[in-house]
Design a protein around this motif. Structure first.
Motif, PDB file in Angstrom:
ATOM      1  N   LEU A  61       0.856  -1.178   0.000  1.00 44.94           N
ATOM      2  CA  LEU A  61       0.000   0.000   0.000  1.00 44.94           C
ATOM      3  C   LEU A  61       0.897   1.235   0.000  1.00 44.94           C
ATOM      4  CD1 LEU A  61      -3.051   0.672   0.111  1.00 44.94           C
ATOM      5  CD2 LEU A  61      -2.796   0.838   2.591  1.00 44.94           C
ATOM      6  N   HIS A  62       0.611   2.144  -0.940  1.00 48.47           N
ATOM      7  CA  HIS A  62       1.432   3.343  -1.095  1.00 48.47           C
ATOM      8  C   HIS A  62       0.599   4.602  -0.957  1.00 48.47           C
ATOM      9  CE1 HIS A  62       5.165   1.582  -2.990  1.00 48.47           C
ATOM     10  NE2 HIS A  62       4.340   0.549  -2.972  1.00 48.47           N
ATOM     11  N   HIS A  63       1.235   5.614  -0.401  1.00 49.34           N
ATOM     12  CA  HIS A  63       0.705   6.975  -0.432  1.00 49.34           C
ATOM     13  C   HIS A  63       1.751   7.793  -1.180  1.00 49.34           C
ATOM     14  CE1 HIS A  63      -1.105  10.747   0.597  1.00 49.34           C
ATOM     15  NE2 HIS A  63      -0.028  11.147   1.243  1.00 49.34           N
ATOM     16  N   ASN A  64       1.355   8.330  -2.323  1.00 46.27           N
ATOM     17  CA  ASN A  64       2.316   8.955  -3.238  1.00 46.27           C
ATOM     18  C   ASN A  64       3.376   7.907  -3.569  1.00 46.27           C
ATOM     19  OD1 ASN A  64       0.853  11.394  -3.270  1.00 46.27           O
ATOM     20  ND2 ASN A  64       1.871  12.066  -1.399  1.00 46.27           N
ATOM     21  N   GLN A  68       5.524   6.628  -1.305  1.00 43.58           N
ATOM     22  CA  GLN A  68       5.968   5.999  -0.064  1.00 43.58           C
ATOM     23  C   GLN A  68       5.150   4.748   0.247  1.00 43.58           C
ATOM     24  OE1 GLN A  68       5.593   8.486   3.407  1.00 43.58           O
ATOM     25  NE2 GLN A  68       6.549   6.994   4.738  1.00 43.58           N
ATOM     26  N   GLU A  69       5.830   3.638   0.475  1.00 45.79           N
ATOM     27  CA  GLU A  69       5.163   2.422   0.918  1.00 45.79           C
ATOM     28  C   GLU A  69       4.797   2.598   2.389  1.00 45.79           C
ATOM     29  OE1 GLU A  69       5.921  -2.388   1.267  1.00 45.79           O
ATOM     30  OE2 GLU A  69       7.526  -1.112   0.486  1.00 45.79           O
ATOM     31  N   ILE A  70       3.500   2.454   2.706  1.00 47.02           N
ATOM     32  CA  ILE A  70       3.046   2.695   4.083  1.00 47.02           C
ATOM     33  C   ILE A  70       2.516   1.430   4.770  1.00 47.02           C
ATOM     34  CG2 ILE A  70       2.574   5.140   3.647  1.00 47.02           C
ATOM     35  CD1 ILE A  70      -0.466   4.334   3.675  1.00 47.02           C
ATOM     36  N   ALA A  71       2.326   0.344   4.016  1.00 46.77           N
ATOM     37  CA  ALA A  71       1.882  -0.915   4.621  1.00 46.77           C
ATOM     38  C   ALA A  71       2.167  -2.074   3.682  1.00 46.77           C
ATOM     39  CB  ALA A  71       0.396  -0.866   4.950  1.00 46.77           C
ATOM     40  N   ARG A  72       2.382  -3.243   4.304  1.00 52.03           N
ATOM     41  CA  ARG A  72       2.515  -4.499   3.569  1.00 52.03           C
ATOM     42  C   ARG A  72       1.405  -5.418   4.045  1.00 52.03           C
ATOM     43  NH1 ARG A  72       8.648  -4.291   4.938  1.00 52.03           N
ATOM     44  NH2 ARG A  72       9.317  -2.870   3.301  1.00 52.03           N
ATOM     45  N   LEU A  73       0.718  -6.018   3.090  1.00 52.56           N
ATOM     46  CA  LEU A  73      -0.393  -6.910   3.391  1.00 52.56           C
ATOM     47  C   LEU A  73      -0.003  -8.325   2.951  1.00 52.56           C
ATOM     48  CD1 LEU A  73      -1.503  -3.956   2.352  1.00 52.56           C
ATOM     49  CD2 LEU A  73      -3.659  -5.005   2.962  1.00 52.56           C
ATOM     50  N   THR A  74       0.241  -9.205   3.915  1.00 54.62           N
ATOM     51  CA  THR A  74       0.662 -10.567   3.635  1.00 54.62           C
ATOM     52  C   THR A  74      -0.572 -11.468   3.619  1.00 54.62           C
ATOM     53  OG1 THR A  74       2.790 -10.146   4.694  1.00 54.62           O
ATOM     54  CG2 THR A  74       2.174 -12.454   4.370  1.00 54.62           C
ATOM     55  N   VAL A  75      -0.860 -12.036   2.467  1.00 54.52           N
ATOM     56  CA  VAL A  75      -2.076 -12.823   2.267  1.00 54.52           C
ATOM     57  C   VAL A  75      -2.108 -14.028   3.209  1.00 54.52           C
ATOM     58  CG1 VAL A  75      -3.379 -14.225   0.610  1.00 54.52           C
ATOM     59  CG2 VAL A  75      -2.325 -12.070  -0.128  1.00 54.52           C
ATOM     60  N   THR A  76      -3.263 -14.167   3.900  1.00 55.96           N
ATOM     61  CA  THR A  76      -3.493 -15.304   4.794  1.00 55.96           C
ATOM     62  C   THR A  76      -4.581 -16.225   4.251  1.00 55.96           C
ATOM     63  OG1 THR A  76      -5.073 -14.013   6.105  1.00 55.96           O
ATOM     64  CG2 THR A  76      -2.758 -14.044   6.855  1.00 55.96           C
ATOM     65  N   GLY A  77      -5.338 -15.742   3.272  1.00 58.92           N
ATOM     66  CA  GLY A  77      -6.398 -16.561   2.699  1.00 58.92           C
ATOM     67  C   GLY A  77      -7.255 -15.748   1.756  1.00 58.92           C
ATOM     68  N   ALA A  78      -8.167 -16.435   1.087  1.00 58.00           N
ATOM     69  CA  ALA A  78      -9.083 -15.767   0.163  1.00 58.00           C
ATOM     70  C   ALA A  78     -10.397 -16.526   0.142  1.00 58.00           C
ATOM     71  CB  ALA A  78      -8.488 -15.689  -1.231  1.00 58.00           C
ATOM     72  N   ALA A 133      -5.533 -10.647   4.829  1.00 56.17           N
ATOM     73  CA  ALA A 133      -4.104 -10.530   5.085  1.00 56.17           C
ATOM     74  C   ALA A 133      -3.829 -10.033   6.494  1.00 56.17           C
ATOM     75  CB  ALA A 133      -3.481  -9.546   4.085  1.00 56.17           C
ATOM     76  N   GLU A 134      -2.588 -10.262   6.912  1.00 60.16           N
ATOM     77  CA  GLU A 134      -2.019  -9.616   8.092  1.00 60.16           C
ATOM     78  C   GLU A 134      -1.367  -8.335   7.596  1.00 60.16           C
ATOM     79  OE1 GLU A 134      -2.132 -10.579  11.315  1.00 60.16           O
ATOM     80  OE2 GLU A 134      -3.346 -12.322  10.764  1.00 60.16           O
ATOM     81  N   VAL A 135      -1.466  -7.272   8.382  1.00 61.70           N
ATOM     82  CA  VAL A 135      -0.959  -5.967   7.969  1.00 61.70           C
ATOM     83  C   VAL A 135       0.287  -5.599   8.761  1.00 61.70           C
ATOM     84  CG1 VAL A 135      -1.487  -3.503   7.779  1.00 61.70           C
ATOM     85  CG2 VAL A 135      -3.292  -5.210   7.401  1.00 61.70           C
ATOM     86  N   GLU A 136       1.327  -5.222   8.053  1.00 70.07           N
ATOM     87  CA  GLU A 136       2.517  -4.638   8.660  1.00 70.07           C
ATOM     88  C   GLU A 136       2.493  -3.157   8.302  1.00 70.07           C
ATOM     89  OE1 GLU A 136       7.384  -4.588   8.224  1.00 70.07           O
ATOM     90  OE2 GLU A 136       6.210  -5.994   7.015  1.00 70.07           O
ATOM     91  N   THR A 137       2.290  -2.313   9.313  1.00 70.55           N
ATOM     92  CA  THR A 137       2.269  -0.875   9.034  1.00 70.55           C
ATOM     93  C   THR A 137       3.693  -0.339   9.024  1.00 70.55           C
ATOM     94  OG1 THR A 137       1.954  -0.290  11.365  1.00 70.55           O
ATOM     95  CG2 THR A 137      -0.035  -0.593  10.025  1.00 70.55           C
ATOM     96  N   LEU A 138       3.894   0.661   8.180  1.00 73.08           N
ATOM     97  CA  LEU A 138       5.194   1.303   8.012  1.00 73.08           C
ATOM     98  C   LEU A 138       5.023   2.799   8.246  1.00 73.08           C
ATOM     99  CD1 LEU A 138       6.113  -0.601   4.723  1.00 73.08           C
ATOM    100  CD2 LEU A 138       6.974  -1.090   7.026  1.00 73.08           C
ATOM    101  N   PRO A 139       6.131   3.549   8.351  1.00 75.09           N
ATOM    102  CA  PRO A 139       5.993   4.993   8.520  1.00 75.09           C
ATOM    103  C   PRO A 139       5.093   5.590   7.434  1.00 75.09           C
ATOM    104  CG  PRO A 139       8.271   4.333   8.858  1.00 75.09           C
ATOM    105  CD  PRO A 139       7.532   3.108   8.362  1.00 75.09           C
ATOM    106  N   GLU A 158      -1.229   8.288   9.513  1.00 74.90           N
ATOM    107  CA  GLU A 158      -2.071   9.359   8.965  1.00 74.90           C
ATOM    108  C   GLU A 158      -3.419   8.817   8.494  1.00 74.90           C
ATOM    109  OE1 GLU A 158      -2.043  12.276   5.040  1.00 74.90           O
ATOM    110  OE2 GLU A 158      -0.141  11.425   5.727  1.00 74.90           O
ATOM    111  N   PHE A 159      -3.450   7.566   8.068  1.00 68.99           N
ATOM    112  CA  PHE A 159      -4.662   6.974   7.498  1.00 68.99           C
ATOM    113  C   PHE A 159      -5.431   6.070   8.463  1.00 68.99           C
ATOM    114  CE2 PHE A 159      -1.857   8.125   4.075  1.00 68.99           C
ATOM    115  CZ  PHE A 159      -2.706   8.918   3.311  1.00 68.99           C
ATOM    116  N   ARG A 160      -4.847   5.752   9.612  1.00 67.30           N
ATOM    117  CA  ARG A 160      -5.521   4.868  10.568  1.00 67.30           C
ATOM    118  C   ARG A 160      -6.905   5.404  10.961  1.00 67.30           C
ATOM    119  NH1 ARG A 160      -3.657   0.599  13.286  1.00 67.30           N
ATOM    120  NH2 ARG A 160      -1.476   1.222  13.068  1.00 67.30           N
TER     121      ARG A 160
END
Length: 114
Positions: free
Chosen positions: A14-17, A19-29, A36-42, A46-48
């Motif tokens: 997930l990007h804002h402009n 900048q990568e702001i989150a990684r979503l690791t797929v756990t199922g569909a 997914a599980e979410v790893e938030t980044l700097p 702002e979006f939470r």
């Protein structure tokens, strides 16, 4: 044929402009949803509040407010496929428990004039 973007462990970004702001690791569909599980980044914090507002709106079945949140999320953020390249359309929910669910399409939806 299996979709190459959905294997467990694949990472959507997930990007804002630029900048990568989150990684979503797929756990199922469970089509059409991907989870997914979410790893938030700097930059994510702002979006939470926007994701929290969206979750409250859905819980309260306030679809007008939920749609407004969707529009704000889509206008500010870009989701990237695991192999790179932007996802043309997505509806993303990020929850306070560190999980996410989203629907996506690899082509833009048609816009209908009203």
């Amino acid at each position: 044929m299996a979709n190459p973007n959905l294997p467990i462990g694949s990472i959507w970004r997930l990007h804002h402009n630029d900048q990568e702001i989150a990684r979503l690791t797929v756990t199922g569909a469970d089509m059409p949803w991907t989870y997914a599980e979410v790893e938030t980044l700097p930059g994510f914090e702002e979006f939470r509040p926007l994701f929290r507002e969206q979750e409250r709106a859905v819980h309260e079945e306030d679809w007008g407010r939920a749609d407004a949140c969707y529009t704000r999320i889509r206008s500010a953020l870009t989701m990237m496929f695991p192999g790179g390249g932007p996802v043309a359309e997505f509806m993303l929910h990020i929850h306070d428990d560190g999980t996410a669910g989203w629907r996506w399409h690899d082509e833009p939806f048609d816009v209908v004039d009203q």
